[in-house]
Design a protein around this motif. Structure first.
Motif, PDB file in Angstrom:
ATOM      1  N   ASP A 103     -13.281 -12.276  -8.366  1.00 24.59           N
ATOM      2  CA  ASP A 103     -11.932 -12.709  -8.715  1.00 24.59           C
ATOM      3  C   ASP A 103     -11.686 -14.136  -8.231  1.00 24.59           C
ATOM      4  O   ASP A 103     -12.160 -14.530  -7.151  1.00 24.59           O
ATOM      5  CB  ASP A 103     -10.885 -11.780  -8.104  1.00 24.59           C
ATOM      6  CG  ASP A 103     -10.818 -10.445  -8.820  1.00 24.59           C
ATOM      7  OD1 ASP A 103     -11.404 -10.346  -9.910  1.00 24.59           O
ATOM      8  OD2 ASP A 103     -10.193  -9.505  -8.284  1.00 24.59           O
ATOM      9  N   HIS A 105      -8.828 -15.265  -7.271  1.00 23.23           N
ATOM     10  CA  HIS A 105      -7.818 -15.244  -6.214  1.00 23.23           C
ATOM     11  C   HIS A 105      -8.027 -14.014  -5.331  1.00 23.23           C
ATOM     12  O   HIS A 105      -8.400 -12.944  -5.828  1.00 23.23           O
ATOM     13  CB  HIS A 105      -6.411 -15.225  -6.816  1.00 23.23           C
ATOM     14  CG  HIS A 105      -6.143 -16.391  -7.724  1.00 23.23           C
ATOM     15  ND1 HIS A 105      -5.906 -17.667  -7.260  1.00 23.23           N
ATOM     16  CD2 HIS A 105      -6.103 -16.466  -9.092  1.00 23.23           C
ATOM     17  CE1 HIS A 105      -5.715 -18.477  -8.283  1.00 23.23           C
ATOM     18  NE2 HIS A 105      -5.828 -17.782  -9.410  1.00 23.23           N
ATOM     19  N   PRO A 106      -7.757 -14.128  -4.032  1.00 22.99           N
ATOM     20  CA  PRO A 106      -7.908 -12.972  -3.144  1.00 22.99           C
ATOM     21  C   PRO A 106      -6.859 -11.910  -3.453  1.00 22.99           C
ATOM     22  O   PRO A 106      -5.801 -12.222  -4.014  1.00 22.99           O
ATOM     23  CB  PRO A 106      -7.692 -13.572  -1.748  1.00 22.99           C
ATOM     24  CG  PRO A 106      -6.871 -14.798  -1.978  1.00 22.99           C
ATOM     25  CD  PRO A 106      -7.309 -15.327  -3.310  1.00 22.99           C
ATOM     26  N   PRO A 107      -7.121 -10.669  -3.118  1.00 21.55           N
ATOM     27  CA  PRO A 107      -6.138  -9.604  -3.370  1.00 21.55           C
ATOM     28  C   PRO A 107      -4.880  -9.828  -2.551  1.00 21.55           C
ATOM     29  O   PRO A 107      -4.933 -10.361  -1.436  1.00 21.55           O
ATOM     30  CB  PRO A 107      -6.879  -8.335  -2.917  1.00 21.55           C
ATOM     31  CG  PRO A 107      -7.914  -8.815  -1.959  1.00 21.55           C
ATOM     32  CD  PRO A 107      -8.330 -10.155  -2.451  1.00 21.55           C
ATOM     33  N   ARG A 108      -3.750  -9.446  -3.100  1.00 26.34           N
ATOM     34  CA  ARG A 108      -2.480  -9.590  -2.390  1.00 26.34           C
ATOM     35  C   ARG A 108      -2.251  -8.356  -1.517  1.00 26.34           C
ATOM     36  O   ARG A 108      -1.786  -7.318  -1.994  1.00 26.34           O
ATOM     37  CB  ARG A 108      -1.332  -9.769  -3.380  1.00 26.34           C
ATOM     38  CG  ARG A 108      -1.419 -11.064  -4.179  1.00 26.34           C
ATOM     39  CD  ARG A 108      -0.236 -11.221  -5.123  1.00 26.34           C
ATOM     40  NE  ARG A 108      -0.279 -12.478  -5.845  1.00 26.34           N
ATOM     41  CZ  ARG A 108       0.204 -13.628  -5.381  1.00 26.34           C
ATOM     42  NH1 ARG A 108       0.773 -13.643  -4.181  1.00 26.34           N
ATOM     43  NH2 ARG A 108       0.126 -14.736  -6.080  1.00 26.34           N
ATOM     44  N   VAL A 109      -2.606  -8.480  -0.263  1.00 23.55           N
ATOM     45  CA  VAL A 109      -2.461  -7.378   0.695  1.00 23.55           C
ATOM     46  C   VAL A 109      -1.649  -7.872   1.879  1.00 23.55           C
ATOM     47  O   VAL A 109      -2.022  -8.875   2.507  1.00 23.55           O
ATOM     48  CB  VAL A 109      -3.838  -6.878   1.181  1.00 23.55           C
ATOM     49  CG1 VAL A 109      -3.670  -5.734   2.169  1.00 23.55           C
ATOM     50  CG2 VAL A 109      -4.697  -6.443  -0.002  1.00 23.55           C
ATOM     51  N   PRO A 110      -0.533  -7.218   2.217  1.00 28.41           N
ATOM     52  CA  PRO A 110       0.260  -7.656   3.372  1.00 28.41           C
ATOM     53  C   PRO A 110      -0.564  -7.548   4.657  1.00 28.41           C
ATOM     54  O   PRO A 110      -1.412  -6.659   4.794  1.00 28.41           O
ATOM     55  CB  PRO A 110       1.440  -6.679   3.397  1.00 28.41           C
ATOM     56  CG  PRO A 110       1.479  -6.070   2.029  1.00 28.41           C
ATOM     57  CD  PRO A 110       0.070  -6.054   1.539  1.00 28.41           C
ATOM     58  N   CYS A 115      -5.706  -4.955   9.444  1.00 27.58           N
ATOM     59  CA  CYS A 115      -6.545  -6.167   9.491  1.00 27.58           C
ATOM     60  C   CYS A 115      -7.531  -6.133  10.660  1.00 27.58           C
ATOM     61  O   CYS A 115      -8.496  -6.904  10.673  1.00 27.58           O
ATOM     62  CB  CYS A 115      -5.663  -7.411   9.613  1.00 27.58           C
ATOM     63  SG  CYS A 115      -4.557  -7.667   8.206  1.00 27.58           S
ATOM     64  N   CYS A 127      -5.734 -14.929   6.423  1.00 30.58           N
ATOM     65  CA  CYS A 127      -4.506 -14.189   6.087  1.00 30.58           C
ATOM     66  C   CYS A 127      -3.416 -14.366   7.147  1.00 30.58           C
ATOM     67  O   CYS A 127      -2.230 -14.302   6.832  1.00 30.58           O
ATOM     68  CB  CYS A 127      -4.827 -12.709   5.909  1.00 30.58           C
ATOM     69  SG  CYS A 127      -5.997 -12.365   4.571  1.00 30.58           S
ATOM     70  N   LYS A 154       7.608  -9.381   5.988  1.00 35.19           N
ATOM     71  CA  LYS A 154       7.323 -10.777   6.342  1.00 35.19           C
ATOM     72  C   LYS A 154       8.321 -11.327   7.353  1.00 35.19           C
ATOM     73  O   LYS A 154       8.697 -12.509   7.324  1.00 35.19           O
ATOM     74  CB  LYS A 154       7.281 -11.660   5.097  1.00 35.19           C
ATOM     75  CG  LYS A 154       6.162 -11.277   4.134  1.00 35.19           C
ATOM     76  CD  LYS A 154       6.050 -12.238   2.967  1.00 35.19           C
ATOM     77  CE  LYS A 154       4.880 -11.850   2.063  1.00 35.19           C
ATOM     78  NZ  LYS A 154       4.718 -12.772   0.919  1.00 35.19           N
TER      79      LYS A 154
END
Length: 395
Positions: A103, A105-110, A115, A127, A154
């Motif tokens: 991909d 773009h990196p995956p959208r993971v909060p 982590c 991140c 966030k």
């Protein structure tokens, strides 16, 4: 596109193979099942018929008695059933992650606890790049599940939180940071120290915890004291006296010599201080059980230990520069600028422990005489820091 390395492949005698995974842990962890499931998938894709999966891990109940009993030292657990259940997910996950690697773009993971669990992610630094170093939510103690909720929303800084959602202690620390002030409950601190008589002893141990026990009567990862530092204030206004012991790493059990040296320098009256005393108390109780000749003296000593971390843990004293940590390395800079851990060759107890173990195993690149001053200085710095903290709080 897939690769793995199996610890041990054992033929089962009928054309199949057993995968044996060896771990230095003392129990079966969920991530080990996923690990072996991946190995099994790759092996079978290569034409290896896997008939059994076994995990070997250290037996936490093992005690060295004579020569090392390798069979007794390890526990062998059949995890075939759990691995087969996990295999259902493996193929789907492989395809998912393979596609993801291409991909743009990196995956959208909060960001969150995931982590760092079970291991720190290789992209953690990316991140978390925008996570604030100062005045962030992790200066608050015992956030628990709230932390995950804040990260999901966030809310990274204290200014983004509602203090009404916090406990009393959390709210006090929140206020100290958002208003830039120091918490100093002089009455609570005075009461805490008021009934503690002279002389005052400040004690710190350094320990080594080998996975494979070295000394008779010890088990895997037992914490064995090999060094202590002791500062003594005999009465008000006097300069502290210092005593220390560091056992030569000649392979002999360091505990009895350490006990005898320590007991010669600690009287039968006064107050003994440790920083986060549960560690020192546990080591003293273990030595008392292992060496009955000194049981009474050590038992008395263990009951007399007071905890110098208490004023900070109870938030009677808090400085925003402590960044939410009661560690002595975070506390002493705001109490006294005369001690700087950054100047030490040995940065923490883990480094000291590994250094000493390397000398026991004769794998160090230096002589013990070369490393001895750094070991002595590190342990001495901890008890010297305790003296500085005690004096500052009593003033």
């Amino acid at each position: 596109k897939l690769m793995c390395k199996v610890d041990i492949l054992v033929p089962d005698g009928s054309g199949g193979w057993e995968i044996w995974e060896v771990k230095s842990a003392t129990s079966v962890k969920e991530e080990y099942i996923s690990d072996v499931a991946f190995q099994t998938y790759v092996a079978e894709q290569c034409g290896v018929r896997v008939t059994k999966c076994v995990l070997m891990h250290i037996n936490s109940d093992y005690v060295l008695n004579g020569e090392l009993d390798v069979k007794g030292f390890f526990k062998i657990e059949n995890i075939t059933g759990r691995v087969m259940e996990e295999m259902v997910l493996v193929e789907n996950n492989i395809e998912k992650y393979y596609r993801m690697s291409f991909d743009a773009h990196p995956p959208r993971v909060p960001i969150g606890g995931h982590c760092s669990e079970p291991y720190t992610c290789g992209f953690h630094h990316l991140c978390w790049a925008n996570f604030p170093e100062r005045d962030n939510i992790f200066v608050l103690p015992r956030l628990g599940a709230k932390a995950e909720a804040y990260l999901l929303n966030k809310q990274y800084t204290l200014s983004e939180l509602d203090p009404n959602d916090l406990s009393e202690r959390q709210a006090r620390i929140w206020q100290a940071h958002t208003e830039g002030r120091i918490i100093h409950d002089k009455e609570a601190i005075k009461k805490f120290f008021s009934d503690k008589p002279y002389p005052h002893y400040f004690l710190d141990f350094e320990t080594v915890m080998p996975a494979i026990p070295i000394w008779q009567g010890t088990g895997p990862y037992d914490q064995i004291p090999f060094q202590y530092s002791l500062h003594v204030l005999t009465e008000a206004g006097t300069e502290p006296e210092h005593y220390e012991y560091l056992h030569h790493p000649d392979g002999s059990d360091p505990r009895q010599a350490l006990i005898e040296h320590m007991l010669r320098n600690i009287g039968n009256t006064g107050t003994i201080w440790a920083y986060n005393k549960s560690f020192e108390v546990a080591r003293i109780r273990e030595m008392a059980e292992a060496f009955p000749l000194y049981y009474n003296a050590l038992d008395w000593l263990g009951t007399k230990i007071q905890d110098l971390i208490t004023p900070f843990r109870e938030t009677w004293y808090y400085h925003p520069d402590m960044k939410g940590s009661n560690s002595i390395k975070n506390v002493v800079p705001v109490i006294s600028n005369r001690i700087n851990y950054d100047e030490l060759e040995i940065s923490n107890g883990g480094v000291a422990s590994k250094l000493y173990l390397d000398h026991i195993l004769a794998i160090s690149t230096k002589s013990f005489e070369q490393d001895k001053p750094a070991l002595l200085r590190y342990c001495k710095t901890d008890t010297e820091a305790m003296v500085k903290i005690w004096i500052a709080l009593n003033e």
